[in-house]
Design a protein around this motif. Structure first.
Motif: not given
Length: 647
Positions: A6, A9-10, A457-458, A525
């Motif tokens: 996780d 994305p962040y 992505k993200g 990712s």
């Protein structure tokens, strides 16, 4: 591959939400004194438990940290968090320093020292295990890792007399004999100027099989056809690298080469490269893709690397095409180039050499490459900047079929293919597929095309910028705890075990270090392509397995959330023992993770003869994420007991 991480994305600057405060409906006048009394008791109990007030070392130059008082059900997560001033990060075991080994750790869960025969153990390239596999196409030299039941639960020893490596740039030319005690190459390559044995050390004159006048002169010859000065060439790959002199001498031109060679009869090629402070991995092109994303390298190189480029329908050259950037270059020197002039010295027939060169030329044409030059025994091809013309050639049977448009960056135990890796679509023939990169050094902080085009992505351009600033802050904090990190010469080879966007490496770019940026195959990712677009290098890795490198490879290991990522996948002690294997004596470690995870990690490293200390997050004690700083102690195999178990 699993997709459980996780981290992305962040939002790099986001903080965990704080619990809601307690609401007391009926205040009690006795409550405050009781709470105060319990906190005071807890404080003195903790002080007594940790050996009194003298157990915590405090300095004026480094801030000290305190954890808030915790409720009874949170006590199990509490750890004494102080500065790491008690840790000694400096280098000691240089030529004139005493080499007495330290005593065994006093922890009840001590991991024993392995037998001295394992001093160069590379688990996934073990020479005995490899003999069980197919010798066709060198498959037996690929990664073949031990089963869980075969894993060693001991610590790999350094050879007796091991010394800290020479600081860069002296290490480019010198290495201690005791650190890699093998003279085979000094005999086998004596006339080729690879390596010379001189008393207690090896000297690397910078020669090679095809560049007897030295790597600098050879690179100058290449520079007559390719601009190596304007920053357009930053990343390179050297297949069959020998002792990596080509990569070593490119570094002075701000070109970062990934060098690789198999673990074969030429003992310690990659080990010597890493002793010299040059990026390298054990590797071979056989049946699996190289562990790099597509469009990674500006330049690829083979100097008499003995790879049969024209055989097996050109599968090996097709893999080079996959990892080459649009407009990138492939350089081949030695047989069969200019065979008509050199064939007598190569002790091969003209017919054989002619057939080999013809097959290579045909494969290059099927890949739509353009031949730029052939002078003396060097030939250079260029990959097209896009595939528009190649698509037209395919209609007339002049180009090979394109691979399906699946994830072309997947490369961990992925089978090689003979189809052509398609480049991203373009609107006209002048456009660079995937996006044009800025020249180095601007490339480092420019928005990578993979991000600007939305293919990761993200991750957005804003997140990329915030991540870069975040890692500058974090590295500054690291240096405040371990002041040796900012000391040029103390560290050279650095490994980031979960590199994400490469921010940690980017923050160290002004130091004389290089960073191997690892993107674990389990992350959600795949960001390794971004890392290469920044002008950095790296590889894929599953940390439940050993890395393709020799013991004592790296001076500094950085592990951000690695143990949380692998919590339900493999044992933490196995990852830590692998870290111990590849870390040099007196090397340093920084591990970032949740406090509960770090408490367990510390209990393991205490049994590995590491000095360690948990400190607070750079944003203060209220963050659950903490940092563990550690130093691997110096110890070696016993003297004159290489064939006997260590005590």
């Amino acid at each position: 591959m699993a997709a459980k991480d996780d981290r992305l994305p962040y939002h790099p600057t986001s903080k965990p939400s704080k619990p809601s405060p307690f609401i007391w409906k009926k205040p009690n006048v006795y409550t405050l004194p009781v709470v105060l009394f319990l906190c005071i008791c807890s404080y003195f109990f903790g002080l007594w438990q940790h050996g009194g007030p003298t157990a915590v070392t405090k300095t004026a130059s480094t801030p000290t940290f305190k954890l808030p008082c915790k409720s009874p059900n949170e006590i199990h997560t509490t750890t004494t968090t102080t500065t790491a001033s008690a840790l000694d990060f400096t280098s000691h075991h240089s030529p004139n320093f005493s080499t007495a080994t330290s005593s065994h750790a006093t922890s009840t869960n001590v991991f024993p020292r392995c037998d001295a025969k394992y001093s160069e153990y590379t688990p996934c390239e073990d020479d005995k295990r490899s003999l069980k596999f197919d010798r066709d196409r060198l498959i037996y030299r690929e990664r073949h890792c031990p089963e869980k039941s075969e894993l060693l639960k001991c610590r790999i020893p350094a050879p007796h007399g091991y010394k800290n490596v020479f600081p860069w740039p002296r290490s480019r030319d010198l290495a201690w004999y005791a650190n890699a005690p093998h003279k085979e190459l000094t005999v086998e390559k004596a006339v080729q100027n690879w390596i010379i044995y001189e008393g207690d050390r090896f000297r690397f004159p910078g020669g090679g099989t095809m560049f007897p006048n030295g790597a600098d002169a050879y690179i100058d010859d290449i520079g007559k056809f390719i601009n190596l000065k304007d920053g357009s060439i930053r990343t390179a790959i050297d297949t069959g690298c020998g002792v990596a002199s080509w990569g070593a001498y490119l570094l002075s031109r701000d070109i970062l080469a990934m060098s690789f060679a198999p673990r074969d009869t030429h003992v310690s090629q990659v080990q010597f490269a890493l002793e010299r402070g040059v990026p390298a991995l054990i590797g071979v092109i056989a049946s699996k893709r190289l562990p790099y994303p597509s469009r990674a390298f500006d330049m690829a190189h083979c100097s008499r690397c003995l790879i049969p480029w024209g055989q097996h329908d050109g599968v090996y050259l097709t893999e080079v095409d996959r990892v080459l950037r649009p407009g990138g270059y492939w350089i081949l020197s030695g047989p069969p180039i200019r065979w008509a002039k050199y064939w007598k010295g190569w002790e091969r027939t003209k017919e054989d050499l002619n057939e080999e060169q013809t097959s290579i030329e045909n494969v290059a044409k099927s890949l739509c490459w353009k031949k730029l030059a052939e002078k003396d025994d060097i030939a250079i091809w260029q990959k097209p900047t896009n595939h528009l013309s190649c698509q037209n050639n395919r209609k007339f049977g002049k180009a090979r079929n394109f691979c399906p448009a699946n994830d072309l960056d997947t490369a961990w135990y992925t089978k090689l293919e003979t189809c052509l890796t398609p480049l991203p679509e373009v609107s006209d023939n002048e456009e660079v597929a995937g996006g044009k990169l800025a020249n180095w050094p601007h490339r480092l902080n420019a928005i990578p095309p993979r991000i600007s085009k939305g293919t990761v992505k993200g991750v957005t351009a804003d997140i990329f910028k915030q991540d870069s600033e975040l890692w500058k802050k974090r590295v500054s904090y690291y240096k405040s705890v371990n002041n040796q990190l900012g000391n040029p010469g103390r560290y050279r080879n650095i490994l980031d075990m979960n590199a994400q966007l490469g921010g940690f490496a980017a923050a160290l770019v002004d130091l004389p270090v290089w960073v191997m940026n690892v993107v674990p195959v389990e992350v959600k990712s795949n960001t390794l392509g971004v890392i290469y677009e920044r002008g950095l290098i790296g590889t894929y890795q599953n940390w439940c397995e050993a890395m393709s490198t020799y013991p004592r490879t790296y001076d500094f290991l950085h592990a951000d959330s690695v143990f949380s990522l692998y919590k339900d996948r493999c044992e933490a002690e196995d990852i830590l023992l692998e870290m111990d294997r590849i870390l040099r004596p007196e090397g340093s470690v920084v591990i970032r993770d949740d406090v509960d995870v770090l408490v367990k990690i510390k209990s393991i490293v205490d049994g590995m003869e590491w000095d360690s200390q948990i400190v607070d997050h750079e944003d203060g004690p209220l963050e659950r994420e903490k940092l563990l700083f550690a130093v691997k102690k110096y110890w070696t195999a016993p003297a004159a007991a290489e064939d006997k178990p260590s005590s």
